[in-house]
Enzyme design. Structure first.
Site, PDB file in Angstrom:
ATOM      1  N   LYS A  53       1.169 -10.758   0.573  1.00 43.87           N
ATOM      2  CA  LYS A  53       0.413 -11.929   0.105  1.00 43.87           C
ATOM      3  C   LYS A  53       1.298 -13.184   0.122  1.00 43.87           C
ATOM      4  CE  LYS A  53      -2.619  -8.969  -2.615  1.00 43.87           C
ATOM      5  NZ  LYS A  53      -2.991  -8.402  -3.920  1.00 43.87           N
ATOM      6  N   GLN A  97      -1.116  -8.699 -10.102  1.00 45.01           N
ATOM      7  CA  GLN A  97      -1.263  -7.489  -9.292  1.00 45.01           C
ATOM      8  C   GLN A  97      -1.548  -6.289 -10.191  1.00 45.01           C
ATOM      9  OE1 GLN A  97      -1.359  -7.478  -5.946  1.00 45.01           O
ATOM     10  NE2 GLN A  97      -1.644  -5.281  -5.825  1.00 45.01           N
ATOM     11  N   ASP A 120      -8.615 -13.769  -7.602  1.00 45.90           N
ATOM     12  CA  ASP A 120      -9.028 -12.377  -7.388  1.00 45.90           C
ATOM     13  C   ASP A 120     -10.512 -12.182  -7.725  1.00 45.90           C
ATOM     14  OD1 ASP A 120      -7.309 -10.463  -6.334  1.00 45.90           O
ATOM     15  OD2 ASP A 120      -6.075 -10.422  -8.145  1.00 45.90           O
TER      16      ASP A 120
HETATM   17  N1  GUN Z   1      -4.428  -3.861  -6.728  1.00 49.12           N
HETATM   18  C1  GUN Z   1      -5.138  -3.239  -5.742  1.00 49.12           C
HETATM   19  N2  GUN Z   1      -5.983  -4.128  -5.163  1.00 49.12           N
HETATM   20  C2  GUN Z   1      -5.805  -5.315  -5.791  1.00 49.12           C
HETATM   21  C3  GUN Z   1      -6.381  -6.601  -5.638  1.00 49.12           C
HETATM   22  O1  GUN Z   1      -7.255  -6.856  -4.801  1.00 49.12           O
HETATM   23  N3  GUN Z   1      -5.932  -7.556  -6.471  1.00 49.12           N
HETATM   24  C4  GUN Z   1      -4.978  -7.304  -7.405  1.00 49.12           C
HETATM   25  N4  GUN Z   1      -4.600  -8.302  -8.201  1.00 49.12           N
HETATM   26  N5  GUN Z   1      -4.424  -6.131  -7.584  1.00 49.12           N
HETATM   27  C5  GUN Z   1      -4.833  -5.128  -6.772  1.00 49.12           C
END
Ligand code: GUN
Length: 324
Positions: A53, A97, A120
């Site tokens: 990311k 995350q 998100d």
């Molecule tokens: N952990 C697994 N998928 C995601 C996601 O799309 N966003 C976040 N913040 N954590 C995750």
């Protein structure tokens, strides 16, 4: 006939090209979009996701900051981190995350994120906006699935769509997005009866159950009946390590079996690899939904920057991907 491959890497590249133009315009006007990622502890999978990311931000000229509180952080520690980011005007997007360590109240942390910075799309305010069809920030994976369907011109209106899985992050928002796009949506889960028969009626299948190769090829509507065959969006990313399972799943894919033998593991979706011989179109794993999740995170960050900080004159520069 083999299925048309719905290439997520290709669409990600298109979206990145659109976004980098938009980031350049915003930045030259003094609004450089910024994303802050909060990575708690040292989960290797989470570290890898966050790294890609941040790399995407760098590629697009989006400012990024990585905060790494220790695995021992408490709910209150993390609330303080989120509050700081909420107040920081250079931060347009906050990504916490998941999963968080067990001592942390995850819902409380996600609800502390300013909904305007919730890239998100996990905050209840953004979920509520989605339910009621108002504009807001939409969870990245389901938004990415919609983008795959739209950019491949797969007809959603009037289609029978079956969503396998009812998670807050994928299944539920996915079903809402398809419903708003005028599909007839069925949500299936672990207690659903006669699952194969329900899936057989689907024109669009979104598989998000987290079980390797769970959806069998003969559950999928094929083009032999005269129609185009089902479009299959495979959200699953399951790492398999059992050689016998690999032999079974990859018996028609000698190349994949060879790579499995060399690496000792392989990524498999929720849909059986042989579905390529029945589906009308299909997202590969890897290279389908995965890259789109990051593309939509970037799109949400740019959108959040535009909505929160930029003057109305920027609305004319919206890209298709970030215009929703
Ligand atoms: N952990 C697994 N998928 C995601 C996601 O799309 N966003 C976040 N913040 N954590 C995750």
């Amino acid at each position: 006939m083999t299925a048309r491959i719905l290439d997520g890497n290709k669409i990600r590249d298109q979206i990145f090209a659109e976004l980098s133009d938009e980031v350049r315009l915003l930045t030259s006007a003094g609004v450089r979009p910024g994303l802050a990622a909060v990575l708690v502890g040292e989960n290797p999978a989470s570290q890898l996701y966050v790294k890609s990311k941040i790399a995407a931000c760098e590629h697009l000229g989006i400012a990024s900051a990585l905060l790494t509180p220790p695995a021992t952080a408490s709910t209150l520690d993390l609330l303080a981190v989120v509050e700081d980011l909420n107040r920081d005007n250079d931060v347009d997007g906050i990504l916490v995350q998941l999963p968080l360590p067990p001592q942390v109240d995850t819902k409380r942390i996600l609800e502390a994120v300013d909904p305007a910075k919730d890239v998100d799309g996990f905050h209840p305010v953004n979920l509520g906006r989605l339910v009621s069809g108002r504009p807001g920030l939409v969870a990245c994976t389901p938004a990415g699935c919609m983008e795959i369907l739209r950019r491949n011109e797969i007809k959603i209106e009037g289609a029978n769509a079956v969503v396998l899985g009812r998670s807050d992050i994928v299944g539920k928002p996915m079903a809402l997005l398809l419903m708003h796009a005028n599909a007839t949506v069925t949500i299936c889960h672990s207690k659903t009866r006669d699952l194969p028969d329900i899936v057989r009626r689907a024109d669009i299948i979104v598989a998000a159950i987290g079980k390797a190769a769970y959806v069998e090829p003969d559950w999928i509507k094929s083009s032999t009946g005269g129609g185009p065959g089902a479009a299959v969006i495979d959200v699953g990313t399951n790492r398999i390590t059992d050689p016998e399972q690999a032999e079974r799943l990859f018996q028609n894919f000698p190349g994949r079996l060879e790579i499995f033998r060399a690496k000792g593991s392989s990524l498999v979706g929720d849909v059986h690899p042989d579905a390529i011989n029945t589906a009308g179109s299909l997202t590969p794993v890897p290279g389908g939904v995965g890259p789109m999740t990051i593309a939509m995170l970037m799109s949400n960050t740019v959108k959040a920057a535009r909505l929160r900080r930029a003057s109305p004159k920027f609305s004319a520069t919206q890209s298709t991907a970030s215009a929703r």
